[in-house]
Design a protein around this motif. Structure first.
Motif, mmCIF file in Angstrom:
data_model
loop_
_atom_site.group_PDB
_atom_site.id
_atom_site.type_symbol
_atom_site.label_atom_id
_atom_site.label_comp_id
_atom_site.label_asym_id
_atom_site.label_seq_id
_atom_site.Cartn_x
_atom_site.Cartn_y
_atom_site.Cartn_z
ATOM 1 N N ALA A 33 4.718 9.568 12.928
ATOM 2 C CA ALA A 33 4.090 10.100 11.712
ATOM 3 C C ALA A 33 4.458 9.246 10.504
ATOM 4 C CB ALA A 33 4.513 11.547 11.493
ATOM 5 N N ALA A 34 5.713 8.840 10.422
ATOM 6 C CA ALA A 34 6.148 7.995 9.306
ATOM 7 C C ALA A 34 5.455 6.640 9.360
ATOM 8 C CB ALA A 34 7.665 7.826 9.336
ATOM 9 N N PHE A 35 5.332 6.084 10.556
ATOM 10 C CA PHE A 35 4.669 4.783 10.703
ATOM 11 C C PHE A 35 3.200 4.869 10.296
ATOM 12 C CE2 PHE A 35 2.551 1.462 13.193
ATOM 13 C CZ PHE A 35 3.264 0.362 12.754
ATOM 14 N N ARG A 36 2.509 5.934 10.734
ATOM 15 C CA ARG A 36 1.101 6.104 10.377
ATOM 16 C C ARG A 36 0.926 6.341 8.879
ATOM 17 N NH1 ARG A 36 -0.990 9.827 15.435
ATOM 18 N NH2 ARG A 36 -0.614 8.241 17.018
ATOM 19 N N ALA A 37 1.835 7.091 8.286
ATOM 20 C CA ALA A 37 1.770 7.319 6.839
ATOM 21 C C ALA A 37 1.954 6.000 6.093
ATOM 22 C CB ALA A 37 2.831 8.329 6.410
ATOM 23 N N GLY A 38 2.859 5.157 6.564
ATOM 24 C CA GLY A 38 3.072 3.852 5.944
ATOM 25 C C GLY A 38 1.835 2.974 6.050
ATOM 26 N N ALA A 39 1.160 3.014 7.198
ATOM 27 C CA ALA A 39 -0.064 2.232 7.374
ATOM 28 C C ALA A 39 -1.153 2.711 6.417
ATOM 29 C CB ALA A 39 -0.552 2.331 8.822
ATOM 30 N N ALA A 40 -1.271 4.017 6.266
ATOM 31 C CA ALA A 40 -2.272 4.559 5.346
ATOM 32 C C ALA A 40 -1.946 4.186 3.903
ATOM 33 C CB ALA A 40 -2.355 6.079 5.495
ATOM 34 N N LEU A 41 -0.671 4.263 3.521
ATOM 35 C CA LEU A 41 -0.277 3.878 2.164
ATOM 36 C C LEU A 41 -0.500 2.393 1.921
ATOM 37 C CD1 LEU A 41 2.953 5.967 1.599
ATOM 38 C CD2 LEU A 41 0.749 6.217 0.446
ATOM 39 N N GLY A 42 -0.284 1.578 2.936
ATOM 40 C CA GLY A 42 -0.557 0.146 2.801
ATOM 41 C C GLY A 42 -2.029 -0.121 2.533
ATOM 42 N N ALA A 43 -2.905 0.584 3.235
ATOM 43 C CA ALA A 43 -4.344 0.418 3.010
ATOM 44 C C ALA A 43 -4.735 0.911 1.613
ATOM 45 C CB ALA A 43 -5.136 1.167 4.080
ATOM 46 N N LEU A 44 -4.171 2.040 1.180
ATOM 47 C CA LEU A 44 -4.463 2.543 -0.166
ATOM 48 C C LEU A 44 -3.947 1.591 -1.245
ATOM 49 C CD1 LEU A 44 -3.750 6.357 0.164
ATOM 50 C CD2 LEU A 44 -5.938 5.273 -0.308
ATOM 51 N N ASP A 45 -2.787 1.004 -1.016
ATOM 52 C CA ASP A 45 -2.234 0.057 -1.974
ATOM 53 C C ASP A 45 -3.148 -1.154 -2.128
ATOM 54 O OD1 ASP A 45 -0.034 -0.935 -3.698
ATOM 55 O OD2 ASP A 45 0.132 -2.464 -2.125
ATOM 56 N N THR A 46 -3.658 -1.660 -1.022
ATOM 57 C CA THR A 46 -4.570 -2.805 -1.067
ATOM 58 C C THR A 46 -5.840 -2.441 -1.832
ATOM 59 O OG1 THR A 46 -3.715 -3.549 1.049
ATOM 60 C CG2 THR A 46 -5.819 -4.479 0.346
ATOM 61 N N LEU A 47 -6.371 -1.256 -1.594
ATOM 62 C CA LEU A 47 -7.563 -0.807 -2.299
ATOM 63 C C LEU A 47 -7.302 -0.654 -3.793
ATOM 64 C CD1 LEU A 47 -10.490 0.251 -2.223
ATOM 65 C CD2 LEU A 47 -9.537 2.525 -1.859
ATOM 66 N N ALA A 48 -6.176 -0.050 -4.145
ATOM 67 C CA ALA A 48 -5.847 0.156 -5.561
ATOM 68 C C ALA A 48 -5.635 -1.163 -6.283
ATOM 69 C CB ALA A 48 -4.606 1.031 -5.686
ATOM 70 N N ARG A 49 -5.045 -2.142 -5.623
ATOM 71 C CA ARG A 49 -4.831 -3.447 -6.253
ATOM 72 C C ARG A 49 -6.138 -4.224 -6.405
ATOM 73 N NH1 ARG A 49 0.624 -5.197 -6.343
ATOM 74 N NH2 ARG A 49 1.969 -3.716 -5.282
ATOM 75 N N ALA A 50 -7.114 -3.948 -5.551
ATOM 76 C CA ALA A 50 -8.389 -4.664 -5.607
ATOM 77 C C ALA A 50 -9.257 -4.195 -6.769
ATOM 78 C CB ALA A 50 -9.147 -4.491 -4.289
ATOM 79 N N GLN A 51 -9.128 -2.959 -7.198
ATOM 80 C CA GLN A 51 -9.934 -2.407 -8.280
ATOM 81 C C GLN A 51 -9.027 -1.792 -9.337
ATOM 82 O OE1 GLN A 51 -13.286 -2.248 -8.929
ATOM 83 N NE2 GLN A 51 -13.448 -3.767 -7.324
ATOM 84 N N ALA A 52 -9.045 -2.368 -10.521
ATOM 85 C CA ALA A 52 -8.159 -1.902 -11.594
ATOM 86 C C ALA A 52 -8.408 -0.430 -11.954
ATOM 87 C CB ALA A 52 -8.336 -2.785 -12.817
ATOM 88 N N ALA A 53 -9.650 0.020 -11.895
ATOM 89 C CA ALA A 53 -9.951 1.418 -12.235
ATOM 90 C C ALA A 53 -9.262 2.373 -11.268
ATOM 91 C CB ALA A 53 -11.456 1.656 -12.225
ATOM 92 N N TRP A 54 -9.250 2.039 -9.992
ATOM 93 C CA TRP A 54 -8.572 2.882 -9.014
ATOM 94 C C TRP A 54 -7.072 2.894 -9.260
ATOM 95 C CZ3 TRP A 54 -10.866 6.274 -6.085
ATOM 96 C CH2 TRP A 54 -12.182 6.079 -5.701
ATOM 97 N N ALA A 55 -6.522 1.746 -9.582
ATOM 98 C CA ALA A 55 -5.081 1.659 -9.812
ATOM 99 C C ALA A 55 -4.669 2.530 -10.998
ATOM 100 C CB ALA A 55 -4.666 0.214 -10.046
ATOM 101 N N GLY A 56 -5.449 2.510 -12.066
ATOM 102 C CA GLY A 56 -5.136 3.329 -13.232
ATOM 103 C C GLY A 56 -5.202 4.812 -12.916
ATOM 104 N N ALA A 57 -6.211 5.211 -12.179
ATOM 105 C CA ALA A 57 -6.342 6.620 -11.791
ATOM 106 C C ALA A 57 -5.191 7.022 -10.876
ATOM 107 C CB ALA A 57 -7.676 6.855 -11.089
ATOM 108 N N TRP A 58 -4.829 6.148 -9.973
ATOM 109 C CA TRP A 58 -3.727 6.419 -9.051
ATOM 110 C C TRP A 58 -2.416 6.589 -9.810
ATOM 111 C CZ3 TRP A 58 -3.737 7.349 -3.925
ATOM 112 C CH2 TRP A 58 -2.540 7.244 -3.241
ATOM 113 N N ARG A 59 -2.166 5.683 -10.761
ATOM 114 C CA ARG A 59 -0.922 5.760 -11.539
ATOM 115 C C ARG A 59 -0.877 7.033 -12.379
ATOM 116 N NH1 ARG A 59 -1.952 0.212 -12.382
ATOM 117 N NH2 ARG A 59 -2.739 0.703 -14.451
#
Length: 115
Positions: A33-59
Motif C-alpha cells: 500500500a505504501a509503495f502504491r501510494a508513493g507511485a501515485a504521488l510521483g505521478a501527481l507530482d509530475t503532473l503538478a510540475r508540468a502545469q503551474a496552475a495545478w501546482a498552485g491549486a495543489w499548494r
C-alpha cells in the motif's frame, strides 16, 4: 475550474499511474500500500510540475490541510472549513484572529516558489 495553460502545455501525453500500481487484486500488505501510494504521488507530482496552475491549486489545498493540522496540534477546534471562513469572510484588512493568522501564514508559505 483549472484549465490547461497553452503557454506551458506540453505536447506529450500527461503522466499516468502505472497499471501495476492501481491493481486491486487482493488486499495489499502495508508495504504494498505504501509503495502504491508513493507511485501515485510521483505521478501527481509530475503532473503538478508540468502545469503551474495545478501546482498552485495543489499548494493552496495543502496549506488548508496543514493549517487545520496546526490547529489540532495547538489544541484548538477549528477545522478546514472554519479556517477558510475566518480568512475569506473577514472584513477587508480586519484581523482574522488566531485561526485566520495561522491559515494566512500557511497560505504565504504555499505561494513561495521552489527553486
Amino acid at each position: 475550474m483549472i484549465r490547461l495553460d497553452p503557454a506551458t502545455a506540453s505536447s506529450s501525453a500527461p503522466p499516468s499511474v502505472p497499471a501495476w500500481a492501481i491493481t486491486s487484486a487482493g488486499a495489499p500488505s502495508d508495504g504494498d500500500a505504501a509503495f502504491r501510494a508513493g507511485a501515485a504521488l510521483g505521478a501527481l507530482d509530475t503532473l503538478a510540475r508540468a502545469q503551474a496552475a495545478w501546482a498552485g491549486a495543489w499548494r493552496q489545498r495543502l496549506a488548508v490541510r496543514c493549517a487545520a493540522s496546526s490547529m489540532r496540534l495547538a489544541g484548538r477546534a477549528e477545522d478546514a472549513a472554519a479556517l477558510r471562513d475566518a480568512w475569506h469572510l473577514r472584513p477587508l484588512r480586519a484581523d482574522p484572529g488566531p485561526a485566520g493568522a495561522v491559515f494566512g501564514a500557511w497560505r504565504q508559505l504555499a505561494r513561495r516558489q521552489r527553486r
